[in-house]
Design a protein around this motif. Structure first.
Motif, PDB file in Angstrom:
ATOM      1  N   LEU A   1       0.783  -1.215  -0.113  1.00 16.65           N
ATOM      2  CA  LEU A   1       0.127   0.027   0.042  1.00 16.65           C
ATOM      3  C   LEU A   1       0.817   1.258   0.077  1.00 16.65           C
ATOM      4  O   LEU A   1       2.056   1.321   0.471  1.00 16.65           O
ATOM      5  N   SER A   2       0.207   2.232  -0.487  1.00 16.88           N
ATOM      6  CA  SER A   2       1.072   3.551  -0.603  1.00 16.88           C
ATOM      7  C   SER A   2       1.096   4.145   0.941  1.00 16.88           C
ATOM      8  O   SER A   2       0.193   3.570   1.863  1.00 16.88           O
TER       9      SER A   2
ATOM     10  N   GLU B   1      -2.657   5.053   1.516  1.00 18.09           N
ATOM     11  CA  GLU B   1      -3.432   4.184   1.511  1.00 18.09           C
ATOM     12  C   GLU B   1      -3.332   3.396   2.853  1.00 18.09           C
ATOM     13  O   GLU B   1      -4.395   2.776   3.747  1.00 18.09           O
TER      14      GLU B   1
ATOM     15  N   TYR C   1     -10.765   8.960  -4.041  1.00 12.53           N
ATOM     16  CA  TYR C   1      -9.774   8.458  -4.709  1.00 12.53           C
ATOM     17  C   TYR C   1      -8.876   7.202  -4.017  1.00 12.53           C
ATOM     18  O   TYR C   1      -8.724   6.164  -4.521  1.00 12.53           O
ATOM     19  N   LEU C   2      -8.733   7.756  -2.640  1.00 10.46           N
ATOM     20  CA  LEU C   2      -7.882   6.641  -1.936  1.00 10.46           C
ATOM     21  C   LEU C   2      -8.692   5.345  -1.648  1.00 10.46           C
ATOM     22  O   LEU C   2      -8.195   4.165  -1.805  1.00 10.46           O
TER      23      LEU C   2
ATOM     24  N   HIS D   1     -11.131   4.179  -3.579  1.00 12.39           N
ATOM     25  CA  HIS D   1     -11.051   3.355  -4.710  1.00 12.39           C
ATOM     26  C   HIS D   1      -9.793   2.490  -4.815  1.00 12.39           C
ATOM     27  O   HIS D   1      -9.904   1.456  -5.111  1.00 12.39           O
ATOM     28  N   ALA D   2      -8.688   3.253  -4.437  1.00  7.06           N
ATOM     29  CA  ALA D   2      -7.547   2.442  -4.742  1.00  7.06           C
ATOM     30  C   ALA D   2      -7.353   1.341  -3.694  1.00  7.06           C
ATOM     31  O   ALA D   2      -6.893   0.418  -4.082  1.00  7.06           O
ATOM     32  N   LEU D   3      -7.765   1.553  -2.609  1.00  6.80           N
ATOM     33  CA  LEU D   3      -7.614   0.770  -1.576  1.00  6.80           C
ATOM     34  C   LEU D   3      -8.746  -0.482  -1.666  1.00  6.80           C
ATOM     35  O   LEU D   3      -8.272  -1.680  -1.569  1.00  6.80           O
ATOM     36  N   ARG D   4      -9.980  -0.308  -2.208  1.00  4.50           N
ATOM     37  CA  ARG D   4     -10.690  -1.228  -2.599  1.00  4.50           C
ATOM     38  C   ARG D   4     -10.440  -2.149  -3.699  1.00  4.50           C
ATOM     39  O   ARG D   4     -10.398  -3.299  -3.874  1.00  4.50           O
ATOM     40  N   ARG D   5      -9.541  -1.636  -4.726  1.00  6.26           N
ATOM     41  CA  ARG D   5      -9.095  -2.384  -5.691  1.00  6.26           C
ATOM     42  C   ARG D   5      -7.907  -3.390  -5.186  1.00  6.26           C
ATOM     43  O   ARG D   5      -7.853  -4.391  -5.597  1.00  6.26           O
ATOM     44  N   LYS D   6      -7.192  -2.979  -4.028  1.00  2.60           N
ATOM     45  CA  LYS D   6      -6.200  -3.665  -3.630  1.00  2.60           C
ATOM     46  C   LYS D   6      -6.703  -5.036  -2.450  1.00  2.60           C
ATOM     47  O   LYS D   6      -5.976  -5.903  -2.625  1.00  2.60           O
TER      48      LYS D   6
END
Length: 85
Positions: free
Chosen positions: A16-17, A20, A58-59, A61-66
């Motif tokens: 994770l970033s 994130e 945005y965060l 969405h990115a976290l859900r993808r991961k």
């Protein structure tokens, strides 16, 4: 893992970033509790920082993808929560 900013989803290790990871940590501190956009911004950004208007979305969405879309639940008009297990 607080050092490497990774988490385990099933048998997979996910990197994770920094933001994130901070978002996931904020949601995990109170599983099942709804955290508003303002609360999440306060936890993720330093005082005086002005995040973009859609930064939290945005965060999320990115976290859900991961980690899986079903893990983070949007409560319309209130915020987000991690599903209590």
């Amino acid at each position: 893992n607080t050092v490497t900013h990774t988490c385990t989803v099933g048998s997979d290790t996910v990197t994770l970033s920094k933001r994130e990871y901070a978002l996931l940590a904020a949601l995990l501190t109170r599983p099942g509790a709804i955290l508003s956009r303002r609360t999440l911004e306060e936890k993720l950004y330093a005082p005086g920082d002005e995040p973009e208007s859609n930064a939290i979305e945005y965060l999320i969405h990115a976290l859900r993808r991961k980690i899986g879309a079903q893990t983070i639940e949007k409560i319309r008009g209130l915020g987000w929560r991690i599903r209590a297990q």
